[in-house]
Scaffold this motif. Structure first.
Motif, PDB file in Angstrom:
ATOM      1  N   GLY A 160       0.789  -1.220   0.000  1.00 23.61           N
ATOM      2  CA  GLY A 160       0.000   0.000   0.000  1.00 23.61           C
ATOM      3  C   GLY A 160       0.819   1.266   0.000  1.00 23.61           C
ATOM      4  O   GLY A 160       2.024   1.253  -0.236  1.00 23.61           O
ATOM      5  N   GLY A 161       0.133   2.359   0.251  1.00 22.37           N
ATOM      6  CA  GLY A 161       0.730   3.685   0.162  1.00 22.37           C
ATOM      7  C   GLY A 161       1.484   4.062   1.422  1.00 22.37           C
ATOM      8  O   GLY A 161       1.531   3.294   2.373  1.00 22.37           O
ATOM      9  N   ASN A 179      -5.945   1.010   3.589  1.00 23.73           N
ATOM     10  CA  ASN A 179      -4.818   1.566   2.840  1.00 23.73           C
ATOM     11  C   ASN A 179      -5.105   3.002   2.416  1.00 23.73           C
ATOM     12  O   ASN A 179      -6.204   3.312   1.990  1.00 23.73           O
ATOM     13  CB  ASN A 179      -4.575   0.681   1.613  1.00 23.73           C
ATOM     14  N   GLY A 180      -4.110   3.867   2.565  1.00 21.68           N
ATOM     15  CA  GLY A 180      -4.265   5.247   2.114  1.00 21.68           C
ATOM     16  C   GLY A 180      -4.828   6.145   3.197  1.00 21.68           C
ATOM     17  O   GLY A 180      -4.769   5.826   4.384  1.00 21.68           O
ATOM     18  N   VAL A 201      -2.429  -5.941  -0.534  1.00 21.36           N
ATOM     19  CA  VAL A 201      -3.682  -5.612   0.154  1.00 21.36           C
ATOM     20  C   VAL A 201      -4.843  -6.387  -0.460  1.00 21.36           C
ATOM     21  O   VAL A 201      -5.702  -6.928   0.238  1.00 21.36           O
ATOM     22  CB  VAL A 201      -3.958  -4.096   0.042  1.00 21.36           C
TER      23      VAL A 201
HETATM   24  C1  LIG Z   1      -2.943   2.022  -1.519  1.00 17.41           C
HETATM   25  O1  LIG Z   1      -3.011   3.430  -1.415  1.00 17.41           O
HETATM   26  C2  LIG Z   1      -2.142   4.129  -2.274  1.00 17.41           C
HETATM   27  C3  LIG Z   1      -2.321   5.597  -2.016  1.00 17.41           C
HETATM   28  O2  LIG Z   1      -1.961   5.921  -0.706  1.00 17.41           O
HETATM   29  C4  LIG Z   1      -2.457   3.788  -3.713  1.00 17.41           C
HETATM   30  O3  LIG Z   1      -1.517   4.413  -4.548  1.00 17.41           O
HETATM   31  C5  LIG Z   1      -2.390   2.277  -3.914  1.00 17.41           C
HETATM   32  O4  LIG Z   1      -2.803   1.955  -5.210  1.00 17.41           O
HETATM   33  C6  LIG Z   1      -3.284   1.571  -2.913  1.00 17.41           C
HETATM   34  N1  LIG Z   1      -3.102   0.121  -3.056  1.00 17.41           N
HETATM   35  C7  LIG Z   1      -4.130  -0.731  -3.125  1.00 17.41           C
HETATM   36  C8  LIG Z   1      -3.780  -2.156  -3.309  1.00 17.41           C
HETATM   37  O5  LIG Z   1      -5.284  -0.364  -3.043  1.00 17.41           O
END
Ligand SMILES: *[C@@H]1O[C@H](CO)[C@@H](O)[C@H](O)[C@H]1NC(C)=O
Length: 407
Positions: A160-161, A179-180, A201
């Protein structure tokens, strides 16, 4: 006789004519050959000159390369020296930090509200990691412990981010990943091992929420996800902040409550995406928030896990400025501070709702040196460990506990 003479004369004439002609041709060819020879001499001279020039040039570049190589090795040696010196300085700074840091400050709660009697059961007994969570539950309620330090660190993986949160339901082994900094999904894994084995994730079960969560400030307890939403629709104003209780098994929102705050200030100075932060344990749902835009301190509210009723609120007197994250363990809020240019995270302010931690025993806890900053820290009372999200890394900190002095 006469014709023969004429023939002879004419033949001689023709011969001398041909001779002349051939002589001329020979002269011409001679001249051409001489010219070509001259030119060949010239070429030879030139190529010789070029060759020597090339040799000179090669010699020069060789010298330059050797010079550069020497300079390079001198420079890398200088760099090594500098790195060594930086290491030494860092070491000294670390030492100075541990020697001269002000003690973490512990703020005590004003005794406003009656407190339930603390049953001090000495028979803590075996603390095996069992599935007998009822006993663990009673331990949390009778909790008279304070964190004394970090025992070990495990960097589990990186998914993740840079920001996000992950936590384990203390009442089950399930792991949840947000995530995020906002989104409508939560990812569920059956266990920490399951999560660590998954490719990312998306390897978990995706749960789609009816509204977006805002900031990595959620909590999970006993099959319920508590998250912060903004707006939310209905009668709520567009920027109203609310706490949502979502039944993960039933897949529905079971309650929504407003934050006891005015304004829209985020709770931690260094993590503006964390609008408000939640922690859940056997004693209730803890809400860390900014009471208003101009309010410099982190405020705390205890809510009922089932109804989201606010039972009590406190001003922790721990500053919001330079706060990175916080967590609640055993009725004590531990606020983690850092600098804007991420350096070492440390617990530097404590607030004990039960007024059992004195300033003299407040531990100053440094987190191991890392290069990012914590986006969230989630305490699991059953395992006495923290689930941290640090620049996209999922990290587990195991903690050492000790009894509170005033008990
Ligand atoms: C997780 O979050 C980030 C941004 O913070 C994003 O770029 C990424 O694609 C996300 N990953 C998933 C698997 O959702």
């Amino acid at each position: 006789m006469k014709p023969v003479f004429v023939l002879l004369v004419s033949a001689a004439w023709t011969l001398t004519g041909a001779q002349h002609y051939y002589q001329g041709l020979m002269d011409y060819l001679d001249n051409r050959l001489l010219a070509i020879e001259d030119r060949m001499h010239l070429w030879h001279d030139q190529s010789h000159r070029y060759h020597t020039e090339l040799l000179d040039f090669k010699k020069l570049t060789d010298e330059a390369v050797v010079g550069l190589r020497n300079q390079h090795s001198a420079m890398s040696k200088d760099l090594e020296d500098a790195a060594l010196r930086v290491d030494r300085v860092e070491h000294n700074v670390d030492y100075a930090e541990t020697q001269t840091s002000p003690r973490a400050c512990a703020n005590q709660a004003d005794r406003v509200v009656e407190q339930g009697p603390w049953r001090l059961e000495e028979s803590r007994g075996e603390e095996e990691e069992g599935d007998d969570w009822v006993e663990l539950h009673s331990q949390v309620s009778d909790c008279v412990e304070i964190i004394s330090g970090i025992r070990s660190v495990k960097i589990l993986k990186r998914v993740g981010g840079p920001r996000g949160m992950w936590t384990r339901d203390p009442k089950s082994s399930k792991v949840y990943v947000l995530n995020g900094t906002s989104g409508g999904d939560v990812f569920q894994f059956d266990s920490v091992r399951d999560f660590s084995r998954s490719p990312g994730v998306a390897g978990g079960r995706q749960i789609r929420l009816p509204s977006d969560w805002r900031g990595p400030g959620g909590a999970v307890y006993d099959g319920h996800l508590y998250y912060v939403q903004q707006g939310g629709g209905g009668a709520a104003a567009a920027d109203d902040v609310q706490v949502v209780r979502y039944d993960l098994r039933g897949g529905s929102v079971t309650d929504v409550a407003m934050l006891p705050a005015e304004g829209r200030a985020a709770v931690y100075g260094l993590n503006p995406e964390t609008v408000a932060d939640l922690a859940a344990d056997g004693e209730g749902l803890w809400l860390l928030y900014a009471a208003g835009d101009g309010e410099p301190h982190i405020h705390l509210a205890r809510m009922d896990l089932a109804s989201l009723d606010i039972e009590q609120t406190w001003d922790t007197r721990c500053p919001r400025e330079n706060a990175e994250a916080a967590f609640v363990a055993c009725g004590t809020v531990y606020v983690v501070y850092n600098t804007r240019l991420a350096s070492r995270s440390r617990v530097q302010c404590l607030f004990d709702v039960n007024d059992l931690v004195g300033s003299e025993e407040a531990p100053l806890i440094y987190f191991p040196r890392r290069y990012g900053a914590h986006a969230s820290l989630k305490y699991n009372p059953e395992e006495e460990q923290l689930y941290a999200w640090d620049d996209g890394y999922q990290i587990i900190y195991r903690l050492n506990m000790k009894r509170k002095l005033r008990v």
